[in-house]
Design a protein around this motif. Structure first.
Motif, PDB file in Angstrom:
ATOM      1  N   THR A  23       6.294   1.895 -10.012  1.00  0.00           N
ATOM      2  CA  THR A  23       5.551   1.467 -11.219  1.00  0.00           C
ATOM      3  C   THR A  23       5.299  -0.036 -11.264  1.00  0.00           C
ATOM      4  N   ASP A  24       6.006  -0.840 -10.457  1.00  0.00           N
ATOM      5  CA  ASP A  24       5.833  -2.298 -10.510  1.00  0.00           C
ATOM      6  C   ASP A  24       4.766  -2.791  -9.543  1.00  0.00           C
ATOM      7  N   TYR A  25       4.296  -1.961  -8.669  1.00  0.00           N
ATOM      8  CA  TYR A  25       3.286  -2.332  -7.691  1.00  0.00           C
ATOM      9  C   TYR A  25       2.115  -1.361  -7.816  1.00  0.00           C
ATOM     10  N   ALA A  26       0.925  -1.915  -7.709  1.00  0.00           N
ATOM     11  CA  ALA A  26      -0.274  -1.068  -7.600  1.00  0.00           C
ATOM     12  C   ALA A  26      -0.459  -0.743  -6.117  1.00  0.00           C
ATOM     13  N   ILE A  27      -0.278   0.514  -5.738  1.00  0.00           N
ATOM     14  CA  ILE A  27      -0.394   0.932  -4.346  1.00  0.00           C
ATOM     15  C   ILE A  27      -1.474   2.010  -4.288  1.00  0.00           C
ATOM     16  N   TYR A  28      -2.516   1.719  -3.539  1.00  0.00           N
ATOM     17  CA  TYR A  28      -3.591   2.688  -3.472  1.00  0.00           C
ATOM     18  C   TYR A  28      -4.305   2.551  -2.120  1.00  0.00           C
ATOM     19  N   THR A  41       0.887   5.264 -10.250  1.00  0.00           N
ATOM     20  CA  THR A  41       1.256   4.895 -11.632  1.00  0.00           C
ATOM     21  C   THR A  41       1.303   3.379 -11.803  1.00  0.00           C
ATOM     22  N   GLY A  42       1.814   2.693 -10.803  1.00  0.00           N
ATOM     23  CA  GLY A  42       1.861   1.223 -10.887  1.00  0.00           C
ATOM     24  C   GLY A  42       0.474   0.634 -11.019  1.00  0.00           C
ATOM     25  N   ALA A  43      -0.514   1.199 -10.298  1.00  0.00           N
ATOM     26  CA  ALA A  43      -1.885   0.699 -10.408  1.00  0.00           C
ATOM     27  C   ALA A  43      -2.420   0.907 -11.807  1.00  0.00           C
ATOM     28  N   GLU A  44      -2.104   2.091 -12.365  1.00  0.00           N
ATOM     29  CA  GLU A  44      -2.576   2.357 -13.733  1.00  0.00           C
ATOM     30  C   GLU A  44      -1.912   1.405 -14.722  1.00  0.00           C
ATOM     31  N   ASN A  45      -0.601   1.117 -14.548  1.00  0.00           N
ATOM     32  CA  ASN A  45       0.105   0.202 -15.451  1.00  0.00           C
ATOM     33  C   ASN A  45      -0.443  -1.222 -15.350  1.00  0.00           C
ATOM     34  N   ILE A  46      -0.707  -1.660 -14.114  1.00  0.00           N
ATOM     35  CA  ILE A  46      -1.079  -3.062 -13.910  1.00  0.00           C
ATOM     36  C   ILE A  46      -2.547  -3.305 -14.209  1.00  0.00           C
ATOM     37  N   ILE A  47      -3.432  -2.402 -13.708  1.00  0.00           N
ATOM     38  CA  ILE A  47      -4.869  -2.663 -13.815  1.00  0.00           C
ATOM     39  C   ILE A  47      -5.490  -1.917 -14.994  1.00  0.00           C
ATOM     40  N   GLY A  48      -4.844  -0.855 -15.476  1.00  0.00           N
ATOM     41  CA  GLY A  48      -5.287  -0.229 -16.707  1.00  0.00           C
ATOM     42  C   GLY A  48      -6.152   0.999 -16.540  1.00  0.00           C
ATOM     43  N   SER A 104      -1.802  -9.886  -3.598  1.00  0.00           N
ATOM     44  CA  SER A 104      -2.363  -8.688  -2.967  1.00  0.00           C
ATOM     45  C   SER A 104      -2.183  -8.752  -1.454  1.00  0.00           C
ATOM     46  N   VAL A 105      -1.863  -7.596  -0.875  1.00  0.00           N
ATOM     47  CA  VAL A 105      -1.794  -7.436   0.585  1.00  0.00           C
ATOM     48  C   VAL A 105      -2.683  -6.244   0.941  1.00  0.00           C
ATOM     49  N   LEU A 106      -3.614  -6.475   1.866  1.00  0.00           N
ATOM     50  CA  LEU A 106      -4.552  -5.445   2.297  1.00  0.00           C
ATOM     51  C   LEU A 106      -4.351  -5.237   3.804  1.00  0.00           C
ATOM     52  N   GLN A 107      -4.002  -3.984   4.203  1.00  0.00           N
ATOM     53  CA  GLN A 107      -3.751  -3.682   5.609  1.00  0.00           C
ATOM     54  C   GLN A 107      -4.614  -2.492   6.033  1.00  0.00           C
ATOM     55  N   GLY A 114      -6.909   4.865  17.176  1.00  0.00           N
ATOM     56  CA  GLY A 114      -7.266   3.488  16.825  1.00  0.00           C
ATOM     57  C   GLY A 114      -8.449   3.357  15.908  1.00  0.00           C
ATOM     58  N   ALA A 115      -9.029   4.489  15.512  1.00  0.00           N
ATOM     59  CA  ALA A 115     -10.200   4.430  14.616  1.00  0.00           C
ATOM     60  C   ALA A 115      -9.750   4.030  13.211  1.00  0.00           C
ATOM     61  N   LEU A 116     -10.551   3.214  12.544  1.00  0.00           N
ATOM     62  CA  LEU A 116     -10.240   2.747  11.192  1.00  0.00           C
ATOM     63  C   LEU A 116     -10.419   3.892  10.214  1.00  0.00           C
ATOM     64  N   LEU A 117      -9.294   4.282   9.564  1.00  0.00           N
ATOM     65  CA  LEU A 117      -9.338   5.361   8.580  1.00  0.00           C
ATOM     66  C   LEU A 117      -9.537   4.835   7.159  1.00  0.00           C
ATOM     67  N   GLY A 118      -9.156   3.600   6.950  1.00  0.00           N
ATOM     68  CA  GLY A 118      -9.240   3.017   5.602  1.00  0.00           C
ATOM     69  C   GLY A 118      -8.312   1.821   5.479  1.00  0.00           C
ATOM     70  N   PHE A 119      -7.887   1.571   4.265  1.00  0.00           N
ATOM     71  CA  PHE A 119      -7.022   0.421   4.012  1.00  0.00           C
ATOM     72  C   PHE A 119      -5.971   0.804   2.997  1.00  0.00           C
ATOM     73  N   ALA A 120      -4.795   0.177   3.169  1.00  0.00           N
ATOM     74  CA  ALA A 120      -3.737   0.293   2.163  1.00  0.00           C
ATOM     75  C   ALA A 120      -3.703  -1.012   1.367  1.00  0.00           C
ATOM     76  N   GLU A 121      -3.784  -0.910   0.040  1.00  0.00           N
ATOM     77  CA  GLU A 121      -3.797  -2.096  -0.838  1.00  0.00           C
ATOM     78  C   GLU A 121      -2.534  -2.086  -1.684  1.00  0.00           C
ATOM     79  N   ILE A 122      -1.794  -3.175  -1.642  1.00  0.00           N
ATOM     80  CA  ILE A 122      -0.597  -3.331  -2.479  1.00  0.00           C
ATOM     81  C   ILE A 122      -0.808  -4.589  -3.334  1.00  0.00           C
ATOM     82  N   THR A 123      -0.747  -4.405  -4.648  1.00  0.00           N
ATOM     83  CA  THR A 123      -1.002  -5.521  -5.581  1.00  0.00           C
ATOM     84  C   THR A 123       0.142  -5.607  -6.577  1.00  0.00           C
ATOM     85  N   ARG A 124       0.563  -6.816  -6.840  1.00  0.00           N
ATOM     86  CA  ARG A 124       1.626  -7.043  -7.837  1.00  0.00           C
ATOM     87  C   ARG A 124       1.162  -8.082  -8.861  1.00  0.00           C
TER      88      ARG A 124
END
Length: 776
Positions: A23-28, A41-48, A104-107, A114-124
């Motif tokens: 809940t303390d980190y927005a992970i999506y 849930t953390g994303a919903e708490n932090i970003i609304g 924010s950390v974007l990986q 090795g094909a790019l599937l997407g990105f993991a975003e972690i925001t605090r």
């Protein structure tokens, strides 16, 4: 293939449980184009946003508009894809529009191939941390600015051995060294040679290290070799581990302070000599109870007592018996204690019993501990000053009386001049009609019209005089001034020739006012005529209305401005005086502005005038706002029919006016009973009933108002109409009127209209009925 792998990744049940439990980190997750694939849930708490709000939406919506304009979201995706990671801190936007400072950390997320599937975003949300850091930096910055800006104190740091580590502006001013000259040097260089030999610098550091503080005063040396007396404080500084890391040193130059202290001592000595040398003022002290403790020669001169006669006595002995009886001495002491000072002018008593006028000042005295120790008393004999003031007052009263007589002379002269002109016409016309009874009918009518016109002019002049005297009975109505002026605009323009431009600057939604419309029109016409006469070669007249608020009151402003010659300052002060005019002889009565002034004051408002020679004149009228609604008139003016056989009791002490009123009412078909006084009217009313009372207000004995009030007690529904030309003390304020008032001189139409209105209000069913109908 890559998209389906991404879909399996974002919908994995265990992954979802793990992510949603945080809940303390927005992970999506984002797809390769930056669209949101998962939302915890953390994303919903932090970003609304809820998951339904954002899944499938581009994550750039969380960035500020400025960053979107700079393509920061796209650059983040490209850097993360290229370098394997993108980390940043910056402002992000919540659903409600508020901003947060986010780390924010974007990986990138890649498949086995090795094909790019997407990105993991972690925001605090690190807004609070950033605020604390900014507050700390701001505090440190302000502290540094504060220290560096202080010039009255030398504030600097020493290391544990006594070497100088910092240097502020105060240190530079006191000691004369620039920072680069002393940083790293030992602070002992500021001491006198004998203090260095005695080991004073080491003793100071040792004391501060052991006891935490050293404080003392001593002489120090500036760069130029001069010495100054310094007050020194040295505090030890320890780190969080308790280790000594240096000293804080504060030095203040107290050389001037010592000099001032010495000067104060010398001054006090001189002051004592001064007080003893003063003979025009009684300067002495009282103890806390009011007993005299010292006495100067001035007190002896003014009050007559020697020092050994009065010291120890209570100061109330200087008061008169009357003042002592009412407790004036004790009240003076209490006031001085409460307010910090007592000041008055009053009579006091000398030793020989004689009285003199005194200006007295009494102030409490406190010691350094704040304790009340007595009072300082200063008395001056102002008997001669009082005598001079009395003579000046008498002179001013004589001057005022002279000015009043001058104004009365101008008033009497103006009235005599105008009424002589009117009487010339009246007398000449009446004489002509009497001497020539066989005058042709056309000429007779012409002479009678002249008499009527002259009577109207006399009535107008009287109305102006009454308005100036604030005795003109008013019949107020609730009106919208802008609407009324808009309707009057055409009439006013006809008053002016084509060389004058009339501008109506009328505010919409103007507050309502309660005012006599006839008086308003007369006042406005006078103002416009004055403005026209001030512009012999033409010009502009602007009439403006505004809603204003002054001194907490809602007012309606009416201004009349011209572009004329203006009025000199010496004449501007007199423009509201009766019969004073700036126009040439024969070009005005001088009553226009005085009538306007009287009308405004009587209406509860005010009027001011502003003028500059060559720049025109502006009249400003302020009238109070009313919350009363506007009312429509029950009957139209000019309606003259009354029910036949209406029984009216006419009460009038003037025989001529009574005769005229009787004839007028009989012409309207009324049955009139006459009474010359209120008592006679009551007697007649007891003998036979009537339908209507029409009475003058001002009569000998009981007034018309008192008569009306008496009748109202016994016959509550009796219609009563009062008449007044000038009612002086019996004038009834607008907000206290019980009965309508008809203004004298009245006409047949005015009487018929007003009587008809009152009968309609009282419910008289004979109005409009056939002759002989039953009377109420």
């Amino acid at each position: 293939m890559a998209q389906s792998t991404f879909d399996r990744l974002v919908t994995d049940e265990r992954f979802a449980l793990l992510v949603h439990s945080i809940t303390d980190y927005a992970i999506y997750m984002l797809d390769p184009q930056g669209r949101v694939g998962t939302w915890n849930t953390g994303a919903e708490n932090i970003i609304g946003y809820s998951a339904d709000d954002v899944v499938g939406q581009p994550f750039s919506g969380f960035f500020t508009q400025e960053e979107r304009d700079l393509d920061v979201p796209g650059r983040a995706l490209r850097v993360a894809a290229r370098e394997g990671r993108f980390e940043t801190e910056g402002w992000r936007v919540r659903k409600d529009g508020c901003r947060l400072w986010a780390h924010s950390v974007l990986q990138p997320v890649r498949g086995a191939d090795g094909a790019l599937l997407g990105f993991a975003e972690i925001t605090r949300d690190v807004t609070e941390r950033r605020q604390r850091e900014e507050a700390l930096r701001e505090s440190e910055r302000r502290f540094q600015i504060l220290v560096n800006s202080v010039e009255d104190y030398a504030i600097y740091m020493l290391d544990p051995m006594g070497h100088i580590a910092t240097w502020n502006a105060g240190a530079r001013r006191f000691k004369g060294y620039e920072a680069e000259e002393v940083l790293g040097e030992h602070f002992s260089r500021f001491f006198l040679p004998e203090d260095r030999r005695a080991g004073l610098p080491s003793h100071i550091l040792m004391t501060a290290a052991q006891e935490g503080r050293f404080e003392a005063e001593g002489w120090r040396v500036r760069k130029d070799g001069s010495t100054f007396l310094a007050h020194v404080v040295v505090d030890r500084i320890r780190n969080e581990a308790g280790e000594l890391i240096g000293f804080a040193k504060i030095t203040r130059d107290v050389t001037e302070k010592r000099r001032h202290e010495q000067a104060l001592f010398d001054s006090q000595l001189q002051f004592r000599l001064l007080v003893q040398g003063v003979r025009d003022y009684a300067i002495y002290m009282l103890d806390t109870q009011g007993n005299v403790t010292n006495w100067n020669p001035g007190a002896q001169t003014i009050k007559g007592y020697e020092a050994d006669e009065i010291i120890g006595q209570h100061f109330s002995c200087f008061y008169t018996e009357e003042d002592r009886a009412r407790g004036a001495p004790a009240a003076a002491l209490q006031t001085a204690l409460k307010d910090g000072k007592f000041e008055a002018e009053a009579q006091r008593v000398r030793k020989d019993g004689s009285l003199f006028w005194a200006h007295v000042m009494l102030e409490p005295i406190y010691n350094d501990a704040g304790e009340h120790v007595g009072f300082a008393k200063v008395t001056r004999d102002i008997t001669e000053k009082k005598r001079a003031e009395e003579e000046l007052r008498e002179t001013q009263e004589a001057l005022l009386q002279s000015q009043k007589l001058q104004a009365l002379g101008e008033l009497a002269g103006g009235i005599a001049h105008d009424f002589n002109n009117l009487m010339t016409v009246v007398r000449g016309t009446a004489d002509m009609l009497l001497r020539k009874p066989d005058l042709a009918e056309e000429k007779r009518k012409r002479y009678l019209h002249v008499l009527l016109e002259t009577a109207e002019r006399a009535t107008s002049l009287t109305a102006q005089l009454l308005a100036f005297a604030r005795r003109q009975p008013l019949e107020p109505e609730v009106i919208d001034l802008s609407v009324r002026l808009d309707a009057l605009g055409e009439m006013l323009q006809r008053t002016l020739s084509s060389q004058y431009e009339l501008i109506l600057d009328l505010a919409p939604a103007l507050w309502r006012i309660e005012i006599d419309p006839t008086g308003l029109e007369t006042a406005l016409l006078n103002a416009v005529v004055n403005a026209r006469d001030a512009m012999p070669s033409g010009g502009k007249i602007t009439i403006a209305t505004r809603n204003i608020r002054e001194d907490g009151k809602d007012l309606v402003s009416l201004s009349i401005a011209d572009t004329g010659e203006g009025i000199p300052p010496e004449q501007l002060e007199r423009v509201f005086e009766p019969f004073f005019t700036t126009k040439p002889a024969g070009k005005g009565t001088g009553l226009g502005l005085s009538q306007l002034h009287g009308f405004a004051i009587q209406s509860g408002g005010s009027v001011t005038i502003e003028s500059r020679v060559g720049h025109g004149t502006t009249l400003n009228i302020r009238l109070p706002r009313t919350e009363k609604p506007m009312k429509s008139r029950a009957l139209e003016a000019g309606e003259t029919s009354l029910p036949e056989g209406l029984r009216i009791l006419l009460v009038e002490d003037s025989e001529h006016v009574r005769y005229f009123g009787k004839q007028l009412l009989q012409d309207l078909g009324c049955i009139v009973t006459e009474a010359s006084s209120a008592d006679e009217a009551l007697a007649l009313l007891a003998e036979s009933p009537v339908d209507f009372i029409f009475s003058d207000i001002v009569m000998p004995g009981r007034t018309g108002l008192e008569l009306a009030q008496e009748i109202r007690k016994s016959i509550p529904d009796m219609p009563i109409l009062l008449a007044s030309g000038y009612s002086s003390k019996q004038f009834i304020p607008i907000d206290q009127r019980e009965f309508p008032i008809l203004r004298k001189p009245y006409t047949l139409e005015a009487v018929a209209h007003t009587v008809g209105q009152l009968l309609a209000r009282s419910g008289d069913h004979r109005i409009g009925c056939a002759e002989g109908a039953e009377q109420v």
